[in-house]
Write an enzyme that holds these catalytic residues in place. Structure first.
Site, mmCIF file in Angstrom:
data_model
loop_
_atom_site.group_PDB
_atom_site.id
_atom_site.type_symbol
_atom_site.label_atom_id
_atom_site.label_comp_id
_atom_site.label_asym_id
_atom_site.label_seq_id
_atom_site.Cartn_x
_atom_site.Cartn_y
_atom_site.Cartn_z
ATOM 1 N N ARG A 6 10.188 -1.737 -5.268
ATOM 2 C CA ARG A 6 8.897 -1.580 -5.948
ATOM 3 C C ARG A 6 8.891 -0.206 -6.626
ATOM 4 N NH1 ARG A 6 3.507 -3.455 -3.255
ATOM 5 N NH2 ARG A 6 3.103 -3.961 -5.438
ATOM 6 N N LYS A 8 -3.909 -0.308 -8.290
ATOM 7 C CA LYS A 8 -3.867 -1.763 -8.488
ATOM 8 C C LYS A 8 -4.540 -2.192 -9.779
ATOM 9 C CE LYS A 8 -2.260 -4.231 -6.485
ATOM 10 N NZ LYS A 8 -0.902 -4.754 -6.835
ATOM 11 N N GLY A 28 0.861 -1.178 0.000
ATOM 12 C CA GLY A 28 0.000 0.000 0.000
ATOM 13 C C GLY A 28 0.900 1.230 0.000
ATOM 14 N N ALA A 29 0.570 2.196 -0.865
ATOM 15 C CA ALA A 29 1.487 3.313 -1.087
ATOM 16 C C ALA A 29 1.907 4.047 0.203
ATOM 17 C CB ALA A 29 0.872 4.274 -2.105
ATOM 18 N N ASP A 33 -1.521 4.705 -6.199
ATOM 19 C CA ASP A 33 -0.090 4.486 -5.954
ATOM 20 C C ASP A 33 0.750 5.632 -6.497
ATOM 21 O OD1 ASP A 33 -1.340 1.576 -6.120
ATOM 22 O OD2 ASP A 33 0.416 1.598 -4.807
ATOM 23 N N GLN A 42 -5.777 -8.783 -2.352
ATOM 24 C CA GLN A 42 -5.751 -7.830 -1.237
ATOM 25 C C GLN A 42 -7.170 -7.430 -0.828
ATOM 26 O OE1 GLN A 42 -3.848 -7.726 -3.935
ATOM 27 N NE2 GLN A 42 -1.918 -6.645 -3.626
#
Ligand code: MRU
Length: 339
Positions: free
Chosen positions: A89, A245, A47-48, A235, A194
Site C-alpha cells: 500500500r 480516505k 489505518g495508517a 494517511d 470502514q
C-alpha cells in the site's frame, strides 16, 4: 485485544480481521510474509498507524523466518522483505515509517541472533508507543470539543486503525472520558464502508452515541446545522495537503462553506515533509470494489471504474492539526512543527 500484536508462542503476527466486522469478530494469524501482505492489501489490517505496526512486525516476522546464517545474509533478507511489504500500500506513509524504523534498529545488533531480538523489540516499542501517542494526542484534541458537540468523522480513525485508542476517535474518546457529552456522525465511506462497518461498531462498543449517514449526506447535515465539528485522521501529511480516505476532501470543502471547524488528528509519524501533493502516489484499488457490494453485483460487470483509495485536502481547508505534541494552527510549517 489490540488491533495487531505479536504472538510469542507461535512467532507470528495476530490481528483482528477487519474485513469481517461487524458481522464477525475473528482473530487471524499471519505466519508468513505472503499472508501478511495479503492481509494488508485486502484491508484485514488497515489505518495508517496500524499499518506502521504491521510493517514493523513484518520485519520481525521476516527475521524469524529467515534461514540466513550470517548477519549480511539476514540483513539482505530483511531488505527484500521491507521492499515487498512497502509495495502493498503506497499512500499511508506510516507503513514505510514502521518498516524503516525497525530496519534502522539493525545497526544496534552485533550477532545474527541479536538482529532477530533487536527488530522484534523495536517493533514492540513502535506498537506500545502508538497507544501512548494516541492517548497524548487525544488529550490535546479533547480540549477542542465542547460538551454537547456533534462531531462528524469519515472512514475509521479509531482503535482499529491503530494499535488502540485511535486518532480522530481517540480525541472523541478522550473528550468523553473527561465527562463531555459528544455525539458522532459517521460517514459510511464507500466503497469499503470502514465508517459504516467499523467506526459505528467501535463507538457502539464504548456506548458513544453514533449516527450513520451515507457520504453523500454530509452537505445536507452540515447545512441543517447538525454538525459542530469535523475530525478526520490522515494517511500522510505533506507540506501542502492532508491525504486521507477518499471523500475527506469533499467534507473539507463543505465544512469550509458552512464555517464548521475541520480538524485533522494524526501522529507525527504520519508527516512527510519530503513530499508535496503532486509527488505522492495515490493507491488505486480494484474496480470490483465499486462494481460489487460483497458478492452482489451492483453495476455493469464491465463498466469502466475509477477507484482511488485516498484524496488530498489542501491545508487551507484545515482548521487545526492535532498531534501528540499539541494542537497546531495555520500556517502549518512542517519544519517547525516537526522539531
Ligand atoms: O484504506 P484504509 O482503511 O487503510 O484508510 C484509512 C484511512 O483513511 C484513515 O482515515 C487513516 O488511515 C487514519 S487512521 C488513524
Amino acid at each position: 485485544m489490540r488491533t495487531i500484536d505479536w504472538n510469542d508462542e507461535s512467532d507470528s503476527i495476530v490481528m483482528i480481521d477487519q474485513t469481517l466486522l461487524p458481522l464477525e469478530y475473528k482473530i487471524i494469524e499471519c505466519k508468513t510474509l505472503s499472508s501478511l501482505c495479503e492481509a494488508i492489501r485486502s484491508l484485514r489490517v488497515r489505518g495508517a498507524p496500524a499499518l506502521g505496526v504491521a510493517g514493523a512486525y513484518g520485519i520481525a516476522l521476516a527475521a524469524t523466518l529467515s534461514s540466513a546464517n550470517d548477519m549480511d545474509a539476514l540483513t539482505k533478507d530483511l531488505q527484500v522483505a521491507a521492499k515487498t511489504i512497502k509495495a502493498t500500500r503506497p499512500t499511508a506513509v506510516n507503513l514505510a515509517w514502521g518498516i524503516d524504523s525497525t530496519m534502522d534498529a539493525i545497526s544496534d545488533a552485533f550477532s545474527l541472533g541479536s538482529i532477530k531480538d533487536v527488530v522484534l523489540s523495536e517493533a514492540r516499542k513502535i506498537a506500545d508507543q502508538d497507544v501512548e501517542t494516541n492517548r497524548r494526542l487525544g488529550k490535546h484534541g479533547a480540549k477542542l470539543l465542547e460538551s454537547g458537540d456533534t462531531v462528524m468523522t469519515h472512514c475509521n480513525a479509531g482503535r482499529l486503525a491503530c494499535v488502540d485508542w485511535g486518532t480522530a476517535l481517540g480525541v472523541i474518546r478522550s473528550a468523553v472520558e473527561t465527562g463531555k457529552d459528544i455525539k458522532v456522525i459517521a460517514c459510511e465511506t464507500r466503497p469499503l464502508n470502514q465508517g459504516g462497518r467499523i467506526t459505528t461498531w467501535e463507538l457502539m462498543q464504548d456506548n458513544i452515541d453514533v449516527t450513520l449517514i451515507s457520504d453523500s449526506m454530509s452537505g445536507h447535515v452540515m447545512s441543517r446545522g447538525m454538525v459542530d465539528k469535523v475530525i478526520v485522521g490522515a494517511d500522510r501529511i505533506t507540506g501542502d495537503a492532508v491525504f486521507n480516505k477518499i471523500g475527506t476532501y469533499t467534507h473539507s470543502v463543505l465544512a469550509k462553506e458552512h464555517e464548521i471547524p475541520f480538524f485533522v488528528a494524526a501522529p507525527i509519524s504520519t508527516f512527510d515533509p519530503e513530499n508535496w501533493e503532486d509527488t505522492v502516489e495515490i493507491e488505486q484499488r480494484d474496480a470490483n470494489e465499486l462494481r460489487f457490494l460483497k458478492d452482489q453485483q451492483i453495476a455493469p460487470a464491465d463498466v469502466k471504474v475509477y477507484n482511488p483509495a485516498f484524496d488530498a485536502t489542501p491545508m487551507e481547508n484545515v482548521t487545526a492539526i492535532i498531534t501528540e505534541k499539541g494542537v497546531f494552527y495555520p500556517p502549518f510549517l512542517l519544519d517547525e512543527l516537526l522539531v
